[in-house]
Scaffold this motif. Structure first.
Motif, PDB file in Angstrom:
ATOM      1  N   GLY A 255      51.795  46.919  31.804  1.00 50.14           N
ATOM      2  CA  GLY A 255      51.995  45.851  32.779  1.00 50.14           C
ATOM      3  C   GLY A 255      50.678  45.426  33.400  1.00 50.14           C
ATOM      4  N   GLN A 256      50.745  44.957  34.627  1.00 45.18           N
ATOM      5  CA  GLN A 256      49.545  44.462  35.308  1.00 45.18           C
ATOM      6  C   GLN A 256      48.573  45.609  35.599  1.00 45.18           C
ATOM      7  OE1 GLN A 256      50.346  41.695  38.639  1.00 45.18           O
ATOM      8  NE2 GLN A 256      52.518  41.892  38.125  1.00 45.18           N
ATOM      9  N   VAL A 257      47.300  45.272  35.626  1.00 51.96           N
ATOM     10  CA  VAL A 257      46.264  46.241  35.995  1.00 51.96           C
ATOM     11  C   VAL A 257      45.425  45.637  37.110  1.00 51.96           C
ATOM     12  CG1 VAL A 257      46.147  47.351  33.734  1.00 51.96           C
ATOM     13  CG2 VAL A 257      44.703  45.367  34.214  1.00 51.96           C
ATOM     14  N   ARG A 258      44.830  46.497  37.911  1.00 49.61           N
ATOM     15  CA  ARG A 258      43.995  46.065  39.025  1.00 49.61           C
ATOM     16  C   ARG A 258      42.675  46.833  39.016  1.00 49.61           C
ATOM     17  NH1 ARG A 258      47.140  42.742  38.881  1.00 49.61           N
ATOM     18  NH2 ARG A 258      48.486  41.834  40.497  1.00 49.61           N
ATOM     19  N   THR A 259      41.654  46.193  39.544  1.00 56.88           N
ATOM     20  CA  THR A 259      40.359  46.843  39.732  1.00 56.88           C
ATOM     21  C   THR A 259      40.103  46.945  41.229  1.00 56.88           C
ATOM     22  OG1 THR A 259      39.512  45.931  37.653  1.00 56.88           O
ATOM     23  CG2 THR A 259      37.885  46.732  39.257  1.00 56.88           C
ATOM     24  N   TYR A 260      39.756  48.121  41.687  1.00 58.38           N
ATOM     25  CA  TYR A 260      39.530  48.350  43.113  1.00 58.38           C
ATOM     26  C   TYR A 260      38.065  48.704  43.342  1.00 58.38           C
ATOM     27  CZ  TYR A 260      44.617  48.839  42.853  1.00 58.38           C
ATOM     28  OH  TYR A 260      45.949  48.624  42.604  1.00 58.38           O
ATOM     29  N   ARG A 261      37.510  48.144  44.407  1.00 61.32           N
ATOM     30  CA  ARG A 261      36.095  48.374  44.723  1.00 61.32           C
ATOM     31  C   ARG A 261      35.875  49.667  45.509  1.00 61.32           C
ATOM     32  NH1 ARG A 261      36.765  42.941  45.844  1.00 61.32           N
ATOM     33  NH2 ARG A 261      36.820  43.360  48.103  1.00 61.32           N
ATOM     34  N   GLY A 262      36.932  50.287  45.942  1.00 65.00           N
ATOM     35  CA  GLY A 262      36.792  51.519  46.704  1.00 65.00           C
ATOM     36  C   GLY A 262      38.071  51.848  47.446  1.00 65.00           C
ATOM     37  N   PHE A 263      37.993  52.841  48.297  1.00 62.30           N
ATOM     38  CA  PHE A 263      39.155  53.363  49.011  1.00 62.30           C
ATOM     39  C   PHE A 263      39.820  52.296  49.877  1.00 62.30           C
ATOM     40  CE2 PHE A 263      40.502  55.720  52.980  1.00 62.30           C
ATOM     41  CZ  PHE A 263      41.715  56.145  52.462  1.00 62.30           C
ATOM     42  N   LEU A 264      39.037  51.636  50.718  1.00 61.34           N
ATOM     43  CA  LEU A 264      39.608  50.644  51.634  1.00 61.34           C
ATOM     44  C   LEU A 264      40.130  49.421  50.894  1.00 61.34           C
ATOM     45  CD1 LEU A 264      37.066  50.801  54.611  1.00 61.34           C
ATOM     46  CD2 LEU A 264      39.323  51.862  54.438  1.00 61.34           C
ATOM     47  N   ASP A 265      39.422  49.003  49.856  1.00 62.41           N
ATOM     48  CA  ASP A 265      39.874  47.861  49.071  1.00 62.41           C
ATOM     49  C   ASP A 265      41.197  48.176  48.378  1.00 62.41           C
ATOM     50  OD1 ASP A 265      39.503  45.222  47.789  1.00 62.41           O
ATOM     51  OD2 ASP A 265      39.289  46.406  45.961  1.00 62.41           O
ATOM     52  N   CYS A 266      41.352  49.389  47.910  1.00 63.27           N
ATOM     53  CA  CYS A 266      42.595  49.806  47.273  1.00 63.27           C
ATOM     54  C   CYS A 266      43.751  49.764  48.269  1.00 63.27           C
ATOM     55  CB  CYS A 266      42.448  51.207  46.686  1.00 63.27           C
ATOM     56  SG  CYS A 266      43.882  51.772  45.744  1.00 63.27           S
ATOM     57  N   LEU A 267      43.512  50.270  49.472  1.00 62.35           N
ATOM     58  CA  LEU A 267      44.540  50.218  50.515  1.00 62.35           C
ATOM     59  C   LEU A 267      44.959  48.786  50.805  1.00 62.35           C
ATOM     60  CD1 LEU A 267      43.174  52.810  53.127  1.00 62.35           C
ATOM     61  CD2 LEU A 267      45.257  53.041  51.764  1.00 62.35           C
ATOM     62  N   ARG A 268      43.988  47.892  50.931  1.00 61.97           N
ATOM     63  CA  ARG A 268      44.289  46.493  51.257  1.00 61.97           C
ATOM     64  C   ARG A 268      45.079  45.816  50.142  1.00 61.97           C
ATOM     65  NH1 ARG A 268      38.973  46.529  53.758  1.00 61.97           N
ATOM     66  NH2 ARG A 268      38.051  45.997  51.739  1.00 61.97           N
ATOM     67  N   GLN A 269      44.666  46.035  48.896  1.00 63.74           N
ATOM     68  CA  GLN A 269      45.344  45.375  47.781  1.00 63.74           C
ATOM     69  C   GLN A 269      46.780  45.864  47.615  1.00 63.74           C
ATOM     70  OE1 GLN A 269      43.570  44.379  44.051  1.00 63.74           O
ATOM     71  NE2 GLN A 269      41.509  44.937  44.734  1.00 63.74           N
ATOM     72  N   ILE A 270      46.990  47.150  47.745  1.00 66.13           N
ATOM     73  CA  ILE A 270      48.348  47.685  47.610  1.00 66.13           C
ATOM     74  C   ILE A 270      49.245  47.121  48.696  1.00 66.13           C
ATOM     75  CG2 ILE A 270      49.761  49.776  47.752  1.00 66.13           C
ATOM     76  CD1 ILE A 270      47.481  51.305  46.453  1.00 66.13           C
ATOM     77  N   ARG A 271      48.752  47.090  49.923  1.00 69.46           N
ATOM     78  CA  ARG A 271      49.575  46.595  51.025  1.00 69.46           C
ATOM     79  C   ARG A 271      49.861  45.103  50.871  1.00 69.46           C
ATOM     80  NH1 ARG A 271      50.343  44.447  55.824  1.00 69.46           N
ATOM     81  NH2 ARG A 271      51.454  45.605  57.434  1.00 69.46           N
ATOM     82  N   ARG A 272      48.860  44.332  50.428  1.00 73.76           N
ATOM     83  CA  ARG A 272      49.031  42.889  50.308  1.00 73.76           C
ATOM     84  C   ARG A 272      49.948  42.523  49.143  1.00 73.76           C
ATOM     85  NH1 ARG A 272      44.101  41.713  49.794  1.00 73.76           N
ATOM     86  NH2 ARG A 272      44.004  41.447  47.531  1.00 73.76           N
ATOM     87  N   GLU A 273      49.803  43.176  47.997  1.00 74.12           N
ATOM     88  CA  GLU A 273      50.538  42.787  46.807  1.00 74.12           C
ATOM     89  C   GLU A 273      51.876  43.515  46.649  1.00 74.12           C
ATOM     90  OE1 GLU A 273      48.046  43.334  43.451  1.00 74.12           O
ATOM     91  OE2 GLU A 273      46.520  41.896  44.123  1.00 74.12           O
ATOM     92  N   GLU A 274      51.958  44.759  47.108  1.00 73.55           N
ATOM     93  CA  GLU A 274      53.149  45.574  46.845  1.00 73.55           C
ATOM     94  C   GLU A 274      53.912  45.950  48.103  1.00 73.55           C
ATOM     95  OE1 GLU A 274      52.066  48.751  43.949  1.00 73.55           O
ATOM     96  OE2 GLU A 274      50.113  47.737  43.960  1.00 73.55           O
ATOM     97  N   GLY A 275      53.318  45.690  49.270  1.00 68.05           N
ATOM     98  CA  GLY A 275      53.989  46.010  50.512  1.00 68.05           C
ATOM     99  C   GLY A 275      53.923  47.499  50.841  1.00 68.05           C
ATOM    100  N   PRO A 276      54.494  47.887  51.974  1.00 69.03           N
ATOM    101  CA  PRO A 276      54.469  49.308  52.365  1.00 69.03           C
ATOM    102  C   PRO A 276      55.094  50.227  51.324  1.00 69.03           C
ATOM    103  CG  PRO A 276      55.169  47.929  54.201  1.00 69.03           C
ATOM    104  CD  PRO A 276      55.124  47.036  53.002  1.00 69.03           C
ATOM    105  N   GLY A 277      56.104  49.723  50.606  1.00 77.43           N
ATOM    106  CA  GLY A 277      56.748  50.553  49.588  1.00 77.43           C
ATOM    107  C   GLY A 277      55.833  50.919  48.443  1.00 77.43           C
ATOM    108  N   GLY A 278      54.757  50.151  48.256  1.00 74.95           N
ATOM    109  CA  GLY A 278      53.819  50.459  47.187  1.00 74.95           C
ATOM    110  C   GLY A 278      53.134  51.794  47.365  1.00 74.95           C
ATOM    111  N   PHE A 279      53.007  52.230  48.600  1.00 78.40           N
ATOM    112  CA  PHE A 279      52.350  53.503  48.875  1.00 78.40           C
ATOM    113  C   PHE A 279      53.255  54.701  48.580  1.00 78.40           C
ATOM    114  CE2 PHE A 279      50.052  50.541  51.703  1.00 78.40           C
ATOM    115  CZ  PHE A 279      48.768  50.778  51.265  1.00 78.40           C
TER     116      PHE A 279
END
Length: 334
Positions: A255-279
């Motif tokens: 499926g889809q893949v993502r590239t993260y620039r680091g810890f904080l960027d990963c947190l932001r992308q997951i929350r923005r694209e997948e919502g709290p349930g993504g965590f």
């Protein structure tokens, strides 16, 4: 009881390390399928729901059936070799460090080595020490479990060489930041809740009903694993996402893949694209794994079989033929 006990002559550091390694080795074989399911769920960008037609995995049974059909039975043990190195190394380092730290507290501070707060701090510090030591094999384990067919890494040696040559030595420590942030509260809370639950069970269960020590250890260990895993789970998801950075070609079929620039960027992308349930993707198999593995370790190691030569009671302990009081203390990594 876990931790240093000044009233009993403890097992040696080598014995604690060996027993911790053995416990990790045995339980890893049994919980590997749940580990593979958890990692696949954590890395899936799409929602884990049958209502989402683009999602490869929807739930535990559907995912298990699909993995078996597409990749065969052996897929549930992908990454098993580095996972065993992870379990053995982590168990040895953590148990040695925890034993040494609780003994240090007893000798140089006024605090009790068996107190819940001491277990919380010492358990967390011991886990951090072990995490740094085994992070490279944790990254390897994640990548092997994440790849589909055909395999990008056919074996462990090829994986190590390829990762080092293509991505550099730092790639083996991808995800270390969220791992360290998560592991201290996870391991500390695991020791802490196990200690609290043990004390609560001794208060609730009458003295004449305390013969089922193994079952009590199993229940208390499982509950401690579930609570601590749930509280720290979002950081585990972030860690897994970071560990497969640069490994996108092996994830294309999922499926889809993502590239993260680091810890904080990963947190932001997951929350923005997948919502709290993504965590909390993959929490179900992760909780099952935590309950089974933690409970089994405490079950097997805190209540060793009472061989005839160990059945001479001395107070609350068993006296070995050599006169040495036998006591074991252990925990388990997620």
């Amino acid at each position: 009881m876990v931790g240093y006990d000044p009233e009993a002559k403890c097992v040696s550091t080598v014995e604690a390390a060996a027993a911790g390694s053995a416990s990790g080795l045995v339980t890893r074989v049994l919980i590997s399928p749940l580990d593979v399911l958890k990692i696949r769920f954590q890395l899936q960008i799409e929602q884990l729901s049958s209502r989402n037609p683009t999602a490869k995995y929807h739930g535990i049974l559907q995912a298990a059936q699909r993995i078996f059909q597409e990749e065969g039975l052996g897929a549930f043990w992908k990454g098993h070799v580095p996972a065993q190195f992870l379990s053995i190394g982590y168990g040895a380092v953590q148990f040695m460090a925890f034993e040494g730290l609780t003994e240090l507290v007893h000798h140089v501070t006024p605090y009790s080595a068996r107190g819940p707060l001491v277990h919380l701090v010492c358990g967390g510090l011991a886990a951090c020490t072990a995490t740094v030591a085994v992070q490279p094999v944790d990254t390897l384990r994640t990548r092997f479990a994440a790849q589909g067919e055909p395999k990008i890494y056919p074996n462990l040696r090829r994986a190590v060489v390829t990762m080092y040559q293509v991505e550099g030595p730092r790639t083996f420590y991808r995800g270390l930041t969220p791992t360290l942030i998560a592991i201290f509260p996870y391991a500390g809370l695991q020791f802490f809740f196990y200690n609290i639950l043990q004390q609560f069970s001794e208060w609730v269960i009458p003295a004449e009903g305390k013969n089922g020590g193994n079952i009590k250890n199993l229940v208390c260990g499982s509950c401690a694993g579930i609570i601590s895993k749930t509280l720290t789970y979002p950081l585990d998801v972030v860690k897994k996402r970071l560990q497969v950075g640069g490994f996108e070609q092996a994830r294309a079929a999922f499926g889809q893949v993502r590239t993260y620039r680091g810890f904080l960027d990963c947190l932001r992308q997951i929350r923005r694209e997948e919502g709290p349930g993504g965590f909390f993707k993959g929490l179900s198999p992760s909780v099952l794994k935590a309950a089974f593995s933690t409970g089994l370790v405490f079950f097997c190691l805190l209540e060793m079989p009472e061989l005839p030569e160990f059945r001479q009671p001395v107070g609350n302990h068993l006296l070995a033929p050599s006169g040495r009081r036998r006591r074991l203390q252990f925990c388990w990594r997620h």
